[in-house]
Design a protein around this motif. Structure first.
Motif, short mmCIF file in Angstrom:
data_model
loop_
_atom_site.label_atom_id
_atom_site.label_comp_id
_atom_site.label_asym_id
_atom_site.label_seq_id
_atom_site.Cartn_x
_atom_site.Cartn_y
_atom_site.Cartn_z
N GLY A 130 0.81 -1.21 0.00
CA GLY A 130 0.00 0.00 0.00
C GLY A 130 0.85 1.26 0.00
O GLY A 130 0.52 2.25 -0.67
N LEU A 188 0.96 4.30 -2.59
CA LEU A 188 0.80 5.67 -2.11
C LEU A 188 1.89 6.59 -2.66
O LEU A 188 1.63 7.73 -3.04
CB LEU A 188 0.81 5.69 -0.58
N GLN A 227 1.02 8.13 -5.99
CA GLN A 227 -0.26 8.81 -6.14
C GLN A 227 -0.12 10.29 -6.44
O GLN A 227 0.73 10.97 -5.87
CB GLN A 227 -1.13 8.62 -4.89
N PRO A 254 -4.85 14.03 -1.38
CA PRO A 254 -5.06 13.27 -0.15
C PRO A 254 -6.04 13.93 0.81
O PRO A 254 -6.35 13.37 1.85
CB PRO A 254 -3.65 13.21 0.46
N TRP A 270 -9.21 8.72 0.88
CA TRP A 270 -9.07 8.06 2.18
C TRP A 270 -9.56 6.62 2.09
O TRP A 270 -8.91 5.71 2.60
CB TRP A 270 -9.82 8.81 3.26
N LYS A 273 -9.83 4.78 -0.63
CA LYS A 273 -8.93 4.05 -1.52
C LYS A 273 -7.63 3.68 -0.79
O LYS A 273 -7.12 2.56 -0.95
CB LYS A 273 -8.62 4.91 -2.75
N LEU A 274 -7.12 4.60 0.02
CA LEU A 274 -5.89 4.32 0.76
C LEU A 274 -6.10 3.15 1.73
O LEU A 274 -5.28 2.23 1.78
CB LEU A 274 -5.44 5.56 1.53
N HIS A 275 -7.18 3.16 2.48
CA HIS A 275 -7.44 2.05 3.41
C HIS A 275 -7.52 0.73 2.64
O HIS A 275 -6.96 -0.28 3.07
CB HIS A 275 -8.72 2.29 4.22
N LYS A 333 -6.08 -0.04 -0.21
CA LYS A 333 -4.75 -0.44 -0.68
C LYS A 333 -3.87 -0.95 0.47
O LYS A 333 -3.06 -1.85 0.27
CB LYS A 333 -4.05 0.72 -1.38
N LEU A 340 -2.19 8.35 6.53
CA LEU A 340 -2.92 9.43 5.83
C LEU A 340 -2.46 10.79 6.33
O LEU A 340 -2.24 11.71 5.53
CB LEU A 340 -4.42 9.27 6.03
N GLN A 357 0.73 11.68 4.74
CA GLN A 357 0.53 12.07 3.35
C GLN A 357 0.00 13.50 3.25
O GLN A 357 0.42 14.26 2.38
CB GLN A 357 -0.42 11.09 2.65
#
Length: 168
Positions: A15, A19, A22, A26, A32, A34-36, A38, A116, A119
């Motif tokens: 993940g 990231l 990307q 963010p 958010w 999508k990040l979780h 991944k 997050l 980021q």
């Protein structure tokens, strides 16, 4: 349990590679989710999906509150940044407390929230949080300071301890 931790760490590493590539903003809640996903997609089938069940902690949002709170946090974050309402470290700490309090997922919220927040700090061009590095010799003490700082921000709107933990 050890196998689960190892599987999670492997997926988080994948993940983080995702990231790093990307270009999406963010500060948007779709990012958010999508990040979780991944970070945990090979661990949990529900990764990236907002929880629909109650948690055993009254500080966290009820399931029916999560979507409105995520929307409000996105709006607030963008206003804080665009209007320069607060210093950047305060914005980062305030955001972090809110995403942890909303607690949008069934699991992985802490790791997700810290990644997050890092980021967002990168996006704001401020230092990456150290998350209590001065207590790295004592993980239990480090966690206690972090949790106490989150609670002080959540319950008393006192963000100074959290800023101290995040950026010391």
């Amino acid at each position: 349990m050890g196998e689960l931790d190892e599987h999670e760490e492997t997926n988080i590493a994948k993940g983080l590679l995702w990231l790093a590539k990307q270009k999406d903003d963010p500060k948007k809640y779709n990012f958010w989710l999508k990040l979780h996903k991944k970070l945990f997609e090979n661990v949990w089938a529900w990764a990236g999906k907002v929880r629909t069940h109650e948690l055993d902690n009254s500080d966290f949002c009820h399931p029916r509150e999560i979507w409105p709170e995520l929307y409000q946090l996105e709006q607030n974050l963008n206003a804080w940044v665009n209007l320069r309402s607060y210093p950047a470290d305060y914005v980062a700490s305030r955001f972090h407390e809110r995403i942890e309090t909303i607690h949008p997922f069934a699991n992985g919220n802490g790791r997700f929230g810290r990644i997050l927040t890092e980021q967002i700090c990168l996006d704001l061009k401020i230092s990456k949080p150290t998350w209590g590095l001065q207590f790295s010799h004592d993980p239990a003490q480090r966690r206690k300071h972090y949790i106490d700082a989150i609670v002080a921000a959540r319950r008393n709107l006192d963000y100074d301890p959290l800023i101290g933990v995040m950026f010391s």
